[in-house]
Design a protein around this motif. Structure first.
Motif, PDB file in Angstrom:
ATOM      1  N   ASN A 136      38.290   4.522  34.393  1.00 21.60           N
ATOM      2  CA  ASN A 136      38.031   4.395  35.831  1.00 21.60           C
ATOM      3  C   ASN A 136      39.189   3.704  36.549  1.00 21.60           C
ATOM      4  OD1 ASN A 136      35.572   5.693  35.630  1.00 21.60           O
ATOM      5  ND2 ASN A 136      34.393   3.805  35.491  1.00 21.60           N
ATOM      6  N   GLU A 137      39.733   2.659  35.928  1.00 18.71           N
ATOM      7  CA  GLU A 137      40.879   1.966  36.523  1.00 18.71           C
ATOM      8  C   GLU A 137      42.095   2.894  36.603  1.00 18.71           C
ATOM      9  OE1 GLU A 137      41.112  -1.065  37.974  1.00 18.71           O
ATOM     10  OE2 GLU A 137      38.939  -1.122  37.735  1.00 18.71           O
ATOM     11  N   LYS A 177      41.845   5.335  39.447  1.00 17.57           N
ATOM     12  CA  LYS A 177      42.199   4.739  40.741  1.00 17.57           C
ATOM     13  C   LYS A 177      43.711   4.656  40.932  1.00 17.57           C
ATOM     14  CE  LYS A 177      38.087   1.827  40.836  1.00 17.57           C
ATOM     15  NZ  LYS A 177      37.591   0.447  40.669  1.00 17.57           N
TER      16      LYS A 177
END
Length: 62
Positions: A27-28, A31
């Motif tokens: 998820n990081e 981003k």
């Protein structure tokens, strides 16, 4: 009143923690780089394999 014995389901906590860590890392990375980066794709594949391993373990302990 009838009491039922509660069974505690088998959980591989190490595998669950690894799944959580990879999911957070993925998820990081999404981003930062979006879904097209090679690292993101690798983490997606790794997460998929870990999830399949988890499901297979759950099925084996039914």
């Amino acid at each position: 009143m009838m009491k039922t014995k509660e069974s505690v389901p088998y959980e591989n906590k190490k595998l669950l923690m690894e799944i959580a860590d990879v999911k957070k890392e993925k998820n990081e990375l999404y981003k930062q780089t979006g879904p097209g980066s090679p690292d993101y794709i690798s983490l997606s594949i790794k997460l998929d394999l870990l999830m399949k391993e988890y499901i297979n373990e759950k099925i084996a302990h039914l």
